[in-house]
Write a protein that holds these residues in place. Structure first.
Motif, PDB file in Angstrom:
ATOM      1  N   ALA A  78       0.847  -1.202   0.000  1.00 33.13           N
ATOM      2  CA  ALA A  78       0.000   0.000   0.000  1.00 33.13           C
ATOM      3  C   ALA A  78       0.880   1.249   0.000  1.00 33.13           C
ATOM      4  O   ALA A  78       1.947   1.264   0.610  1.00 33.13           O
ATOM      5  CB  ALA A  78      -0.917   0.006   1.221  1.00 33.13           C
ATOM      6  N   ASN A 136       0.763  -4.120  -7.304  1.00 29.84           N
ATOM      7  CA  ASN A 136      -0.548  -3.464  -7.174  1.00 29.84           C
ATOM      8  C   ASN A 136      -0.811  -2.546  -8.372  1.00 29.84           C
ATOM      9  O   ASN A 136      -1.922  -2.485  -8.897  1.00 29.84           O
ATOM     10  CB  ASN A 136      -0.614  -2.663  -5.871  1.00 29.84           C
ATOM     11  CG  ASN A 136      -0.813  -3.554  -4.655  1.00 29.84           C
ATOM     12  OD1 ASN A 136      -1.027  -4.752  -4.792  1.00 29.84           O
ATOM     13  ND2 ASN A 136      -0.723  -2.983  -3.476  1.00 29.84           N
ATOM     14  N   GLN A 148      -3.857  -2.807 -11.363  1.00 36.36           N
ATOM     15  CA  GLN A 148      -4.761  -1.730 -11.775  1.00 36.36           C
ATOM     16  C   GLN A 148      -4.648  -1.445 -13.276  1.00 36.36           C
ATOM     17  O   GLN A 148      -5.666  -1.235 -13.949  1.00 36.36           O
ATOM     18  CB  GLN A 148      -4.435  -0.460 -10.988  1.00 36.36           C
ATOM     19  CG  GLN A 148      -4.752  -0.570  -9.507  1.00 36.36           C
ATOM     20  CD  GLN A 148      -4.245   0.635  -8.737  1.00 36.36           C
ATOM     21  OE1 GLN A 148      -4.843   1.696  -8.739  1.00 36.36           O
ATOM     22  NE2 GLN A 148      -3.109   0.476  -8.069  1.00 36.36           N
ATOM     23  N   PHE A 183      -8.515  -3.805  -4.524  1.00 34.81           N
ATOM     24  CA  PHE A 183      -7.589  -4.391  -3.554  1.00 34.81           C
ATOM     25  C   PHE A 183      -8.417  -4.812  -2.340  1.00 34.81           C
ATOM     26  O   PHE A 183      -9.186  -4.009  -1.806  1.00 34.81           O
ATOM     27  CB  PHE A 183      -6.552  -3.324  -3.178  1.00 34.81           C
ATOM     28  CG  PHE A 183      -5.345  -3.807  -2.421  1.00 34.81           C
ATOM     29  CD1 PHE A 183      -5.021  -5.151  -2.302  1.00 34.81           C
ATOM     30  CD2 PHE A 183      -4.488  -2.870  -1.822  1.00 34.81           C
ATOM     31  CE1 PHE A 183      -3.883  -5.565  -1.617  1.00 34.81           C
ATOM     32  CE2 PHE A 183      -3.354  -3.267  -1.129  1.00 34.81           C
ATOM     33  CZ  PHE A 183      -3.046  -4.622  -1.038  1.00 34.81           C
ATOM     34  N   TRP A 185      -5.312   1.451  -1.994  1.00 39.75           N
ATOM     35  CA  TRP A 185      -4.040   1.138  -2.652  1.00 39.75           C
ATOM     36  C   TRP A 185      -2.901   1.860  -1.966  1.00 39.75           C
ATOM     37  O   TRP A 185      -1.755   1.511  -2.101  1.00 39.75           O
ATOM     38  CB  TRP A 185      -4.069   1.543  -4.119  1.00 39.75           C
ATOM     39  CG  TRP A 185      -5.023   0.737  -4.941  1.00 39.75           C
ATOM     40  CD1 TRP A 185      -6.233   1.139  -5.433  1.00 39.75           C
ATOM     41  CD2 TRP A 185      -4.842  -0.606  -5.409  1.00 39.75           C
ATOM     42  NE1 TRP A 185      -6.825   0.132  -6.162  1.00 39.75           N
ATOM     43  CE2 TRP A 185      -5.989  -0.953  -6.165  1.00 39.75           C
ATOM     44  CE3 TRP A 185      -3.830  -1.565  -5.244  1.00 39.75           C
ATOM     45  CZ2 TRP A 185      -6.149  -2.211  -6.759  1.00 39.75           C
ATOM     46  CZ3 TRP A 185      -4.000  -2.805  -5.854  1.00 39.75           C
ATOM     47  CH2 TRP A 185      -5.139  -3.133  -6.587  1.00 39.75           C
TER      48      TRP A 185
END
Length: 235
Positions: free
Chosen positions: A147, A167, A171, A226, A235
């Motif tokens: 994160a 991550n 996306q 997430f 995120w």
């Protein structure tokens, strides 16, 4: 294989959360491909699940090797003709308690090779199979360490950066894919595995249960999100 049997593939499926994901998918009626870079460990894990009459098949795949992933995708296409669920589970945690700038570039490179590029090459190789049938569910096993808010705190920098990049990849791919194909990232929490250690409060079984609902979401389900324990996180 009957036409409606869905096929799932789990990377790093020979132990820990990966093994539990393979088992639970098979219990849900999936034909599951367990992949591992270690043939002995992979075969042995697969055999154990087959003894419980589960429809599990082993495929050697090293996520650090682009060619190995490419060949695995060709095999899946030839032998099964489809892929409905892909779980990017393989990962490493190599950080010692050092600053990122002193840990040495090889630790960061090895971590990125597995945790980021391994997932990236898997997506590149397996998404075309999903696009052929206009359906797919992809789950990225990430971590709350990826994160953005975690970047303000020191420690485990290589691991954090690899998950932050993972991550971002999730996306981007979610924004690009067409048809009923969904990709989401999940933080399994602190789990008692070789990586998490024995003090962790969560079992691999509990972790897998909190992840697998994303393998069967309908066309209106989330994409590019997430999750932790079924709840959206930032995120």
């Amino acid at each position: 294989m009957s036409d409606n049997t869905k096929v799932a593939l789990v990377t790093g499926g020979n132990r820990g959360i990966g093994y539990e994901l393979v088992k639970q998918l098979a219990l849900k009626g999936f034909k599951v491909i367990l992949t591992s870079r270690n043939p002995e460990m992979g075969e042995s894990a697969t055999q154990k699940l087959k003894e419980s009459n589960l429809d599990v098949h082993f495929l050697v795949m090293d996520v650090n090797d682009q060619e190995s992933i490419h060949l695995a995708a060709i095999t899946v296409s030839k032998e099964y003709g489809r892929l409905d669920v892909l779980i990017n589970n393989a990962g490493v945690y190599l950080d010692e308690n050092k600053k990122l700038v002193t840990v040495g570039p090889s630790i960061l490179e090895k971590t990125m090779a597995t945790n980021f590029f391994g997932a990236y090459y898997s997506l590149c190789s397996f998404i075309p199979l999903m696009e052929k049938q206009g359906y797919g569910r992809i789950i990225t096993i990430s971590s709350e360490y990826g994160a953005m808010s975690e970047m303000s705190y020191p420690g485990v920098g290589a691991y954090k950066l690899s998950k932050l990049a993972l991550n971002g990849l999730t996306q981007l791919v979610a924004a690009e894919i067409k048809g009923d194909i969904k990709i989401n990232a999940v933080d399994p929490g602190w789990v008692s595995t070789d990586m998490g250690g024995q003090a962790a409060p969560k079992t691999p079984k509990q972790a897998a249960e909190s992840i697998l609902w994303l393998a069967t979401v309908g066309p209106d389900g989330p994409n590019g999100e997430f999750f932790r324990v079924g709840k959206r996180i930032d995120w």
